[in-house]
Design an enzyme around this catalytic site. Structure first.
Site, PDB file in Angstrom:
ATOM      1  N   HIS A 155     -19.383  83.072  90.655  1.00  0.00           N
ATOM      2  CA  HIS A 155     -19.406  83.687  91.084  1.00  0.00           C
ATOM      3  C   HIS A 155     -20.661  82.550  91.837  1.00  0.00           C
ATOM      4  CE1 HIS A 155     -17.858  87.022  89.654  1.00  0.00           C
ATOM      5  NE2 HIS A 155     -17.858  87.231  90.994  1.00  0.00           N
ATOM      6  N   LYS A 159     -25.304  86.232  93.916  1.00  0.00           N
ATOM      7  CA  LYS A 159     -24.573  88.053  93.162  1.00  0.00           C
ATOM      8  C   LYS A 159     -26.196  88.419  92.545  1.00  0.00           C
ATOM      9  CE  LYS A 159     -21.133  89.379  90.672  1.00  0.00           C
ATOM     10  NZ  LYS A 159     -21.113  90.268  91.021  1.00  0.00           N
TER      11      LYS A 159
HETATM   12  P1  NAP Z   1     -24.480  90.762 100.977  1.00  0.00           P
HETATM   13  O1  NAP Z   1     -24.371  90.048 101.358  1.00  0.00           O
HETATM   14  O2  NAP Z   1     -26.372  90.243  99.701  1.00  0.00           O
HETATM   15  O3  NAP Z   1     -24.845  92.400 101.069  1.00  0.00           O
HETATM   16  C1  NAP Z   1     -26.025  93.006 100.615  1.00  0.00           C
HETATM   17  C2  NAP Z   1     -26.367  94.187 101.742  1.00  0.00           C
HETATM   18  O4  NAP Z   1     -26.773  95.933 100.887  1.00  0.00           O
HETATM   19  C3  NAP Z   1     -27.311  94.018 102.878  1.00  0.00           C
HETATM   20  O5  NAP Z   1     -26.752  94.555 103.786  1.00  0.00           O
HETATM   21  C4  NAP Z   1     -28.541  93.812 102.789  1.00  0.00           C
HETATM   22  O6  NAP Z   1     -29.250  94.606 103.477  1.00  0.00           O
HETATM   23  C5  NAP Z   1     -28.029  95.488 101.461  1.00  0.00           C
HETATM   24  N1  NAP Z   1     -29.312  95.865 100.384  1.00  0.00           N
HETATM   25  C6  NAP Z   1     -29.977  94.863  99.944  1.00  0.00           C
HETATM   26  N2  NAP Z   1     -30.798  96.056  99.459  1.00  0.00           N
HETATM   27  C7  NAP Z   1     -31.142  97.091  99.647  1.00  0.00           C
HETATM   28  C8  NAP Z   1     -31.859  98.094  99.913  1.00  0.00           C
HETATM   29  N3  NAP Z   1     -32.958  98.325  98.859  1.00  0.00           N
HETATM   30  N4  NAP Z   1     -31.360  99.271 100.450  1.00  0.00           N
HETATM   31  C9  NAP Z   1     -30.197  98.971 101.271  1.00  0.00           C
HETATM   32  N5  NAP Z   1     -29.982  97.875 101.590  1.00  0.00           N
HETATM   33  C10 NAP Z   1     -29.808  96.575 101.067  1.00  0.00           C
HETATM   34  O7  NAP Z   1     -24.394  90.854  98.617  1.00  0.00           O
HETATM   35  P2  NAP Z   1     -22.486  90.956  99.170  1.00  0.00           P
HETATM   36  O8  NAP Z   1     -21.539  90.225  99.074  1.00  0.00           O
HETATM   37  O9  NAP Z   1     -21.971  91.516 100.772  1.00  0.00           O
HETATM   38  O10 NAP Z   1     -22.007  92.295  98.375  1.00  0.00           O
HETATM   39  C11 NAP Z   1     -22.285  93.634  98.173  1.00  0.00           C
HETATM   40  C12 NAP Z   1     -21.629  94.500  96.455  1.00  0.00           C
HETATM   41  O11 NAP Z   1     -20.450  93.960  97.148  1.00  0.00           O
HETATM   42  C13 NAP Z   1     -22.783  93.450  96.010  1.00  0.00           C
HETATM   43  O12 NAP Z   1     -23.238  94.214  95.100  1.00  0.00           O
HETATM   44  C14 NAP Z   1     -21.159  92.395  95.321  1.00  0.00           C
HETATM   45  O13 NAP Z   1     -21.232  92.692  93.768  1.00  0.00           O
HETATM   46  C15 NAP Z   1     -19.945  93.967  95.742  1.00  0.00           C
HETATM   47  N6  NAP Z   1     -18.700  93.275  96.246  1.00  0.00           N
HETATM   48  C16 NAP Z   1     -17.308  93.975  95.376  1.00  0.00           C
HETATM   49  C17 NAP Z   1     -16.652  93.713  96.113  1.00  0.00           C
HETATM   50  C18 NAP Z   1     -15.538  94.608  95.004  1.00  0.00           C
HETATM   51  O14 NAP Z   1     -14.067  93.895  95.546  1.00  0.00           O
HETATM   52  N7  NAP Z   1     -15.352  96.042  94.466  1.00  0.00           N
HETATM   53  C19 NAP Z   1     -16.604  91.922  96.215  1.00  0.00           C
HETATM   54  C20 NAP Z   1     -17.450  91.254  96.673  1.00  0.00           C
HETATM   55  C21 NAP Z   1     -18.778  92.056  96.398  1.00  0.00           C
HETATM   56  P3  NAP Z   1     -30.292  93.093 103.503  1.00  0.00           P
HETATM   57  O15 NAP Z   1     -29.887  91.646 104.030  1.00  0.00           O
HETATM   58  O16 NAP Z   1     -31.968  93.043 104.268  1.00  0.00           O
HETATM   59  O17 NAP Z   1     -31.044  92.138 102.190  1.00  0.00           O
END
Ligand code: NAP
Length: 265
Positions: A155, A159
Site C-alpha cells: 500500500h 496508510k
Molecule cells: P486519507 O486520505 O488520510 O483520509 C482520511 C480522512 O480522515 C481525512 O479527511 C482526515 O482528515 C480524516 N481524519 C483523520 N483523523 C481524523 C480524526 N481524528 N477525526 C476525524 N477525521 C479524521 O485516507 P484515505 O486513503 O482516504 O483512506 C480512508 C480510510 O479508508 C482508511 O481507513 C483506509 O484504510 C480506508 N480504505 C478503504 C478502502 C476500501 O475499499 N474499504 C480502500 C482504500 C482505503 P485530515 O486530513 O484532517 O487528517
C-alpha cells in the site's frame, strides 16, 4: 426515492472521491451533510477542492446525526474515529457503509450486536474493489489444496494500519478451508525480528508501504514442484467507488451487519 447520505472524511483521498461518486449519481443519492474533523459550521463550497455546493459540515457526529435526515452513513476516516462515528450512526438508526479499515474484531462484534438488536442494516468492507473480493474468494478455494501460503500486501505510505484489512480478511477466509499448519522449517529462527512477517494460524502476512502504490495484494501458494500466485492491483481509487455505490443501495435492504463485500454480491 433518493437515499440521503452523510459522509465522514470528505477531504480525504477516498472521501473526496466518494463525494464525487454521490454527486454523479444524483438520481439515486442525495448528499445531506458531511462530518469532518475541522470546518464546523462551514459548507462544502467553502473548502478548497470540494464541490461548489451548500452542504453543511459538522465536526460533532452526534449533532450531525440529530440534525440531519439521513438513511445511510459512509465512513472513510481512521479506525478510532470511524468506530465512534459508526456506533453513533447506528444508535440514530442510520445505516453505516464503512470503508475505514483497522476496526478490531471486538469492535466489529460490538457494532454487529447493536445492529442485530435494532434489526438495522450495516456494511463494513475492508475492500470495495470487486477484483479484490474475487482474489479473496479464489484464495479461499486454493487454500483447501495448498496449506502453505504467504500474503504480500502493498500500500501507499500514508496508510495507518498494518497488515491491511484485506490481508486479514483473506487469511480469515483461508482459515475456513485450509488445514491449520505452521509454515517453514520447524527449527527456523528469525535473526532479525519480523523477518518472517505476521502470523495467522501459521500463515505469514508481509506488509509493504511505498509512495506511488495504491492497494495491491499477492497470495502465494506453494506445493510440491509448483507455486500458484493470485494477485490483485487497485491502480486508482475508482476501483473502490462501484463497491461503495452498490453497498449504499444494498444496505437499505439489510437487517444486520454484513462484514465483507463478498457476502452481499
Ligand atoms: P486519507 O486520505 O488520510 O483520509 C482520511 C480522512 O480522515 C481525512 O479527511 C482526515 O482528515 C480524516 N481524519 C483523520 N483523523 C481524523 C480524526 N481524528 N477525526 C476525524 N477525521 C479524521 O485516507 P484515505 O486513503 O482516504 O483512506 C480512508 C480510510 O479508508 C482508511 O481507513 C483506509 O484504510 C480506508 N480504505 C478503504 C478502502 C476500501 O475499499 N474499504 C480502500 C482504500 C482505503 P485530515 O486530513 O484532517 O487528517
Amino acid at each position: 426515492m433518493k437515499i440521503n447520505v452523510i459522509l465522514a472524511g470528505p477531504r480525504g483521498r477516498m472521501g473526496s472521491q466518494a463525494v464525487e461518486m454521490i454527486l454523479e449519481n444524483k438520481d439515486q443519492f442525495n448528499l445531506a451533510a458531511c462530518i469532518d474533523r475541522k470546518n464546523n459550521g462551514m459548507q462544502l463550497k467553502d473548502i478548497e477542492g470540494l464541490p461548489d455546493l451548500s452542504i453543511p459540515i459538522f465536526e460533532d457526529p452526534e449533532e450531525c446525526f440529530q440534525e440531519t435526515e439521513a438513511d445511510v452513513f459512509i465512513d472513510l476516516t481512521i479506525p478510532e474515529t470511524g468506530y465512534r462515528n459508526t456506533k453513533a450512526a447506528i444508535l440514530h438508526n442510520i445505516r453505516p457503509v464503512v470503508g475505514t479499515t483497522g476496526f478490531t474484531e471486538e469492535q466489529i462484534r460490538d457494532l454487529s450486536s447493536i445492529c442485530e438488536e435494532k434489526q438495522l442494516g450495516a456494511i463494513i468492507a475492508p475492500n470495495f474493489a470487486i477484483g479484490a473480493v474475487l482474489m479473496m474468494k479464489f484464495s479461499k478455494m486454493a487454500a483447501a489444496y495448498f496449506p502453505d501460503v504467504d500474503i504480500i500486501e502493498k500500500h501507499h505510505d500514508q496508510k495507518l494500519d498494518a497488515p491491511s484489512g484485506t490481508a486479514v480478511k483473506t487469511a480469515e477466509l483461508m482459515k475456513e478451508t485450509r488445514d491449520s499448519k505452521k509454515q517453514g522449517h520447524e527449527d527456523e529462527q528469525e535473526t532479525l525480528p519480523g523477518a518472517r512477517g505476521a502470523e495467522v494460524d501459521g500463515m505469514r502476512i508481509h506488509s509493504v508501504r511505498m509512495p506511488g502504490l495504491v492497494a495491491h495484494q499477492e497470495v502465494i501458494f506453494g506445493g510440491k514442484g509448483q507455486t500458484l500466485t493470485i494477485k490483485h492491483d487497485s491502480i486508482n481509487r475508482d476501483s473502490f467507488m462501484e463497491g461503495i455505490k452498490f453497498s449504499v443501495k444494498q444496505v437499505m435492504d439489510l437487517e444486520k451487519l454484513v462484514y465483507g463485500l463478498e457476502n452481499i454480491l
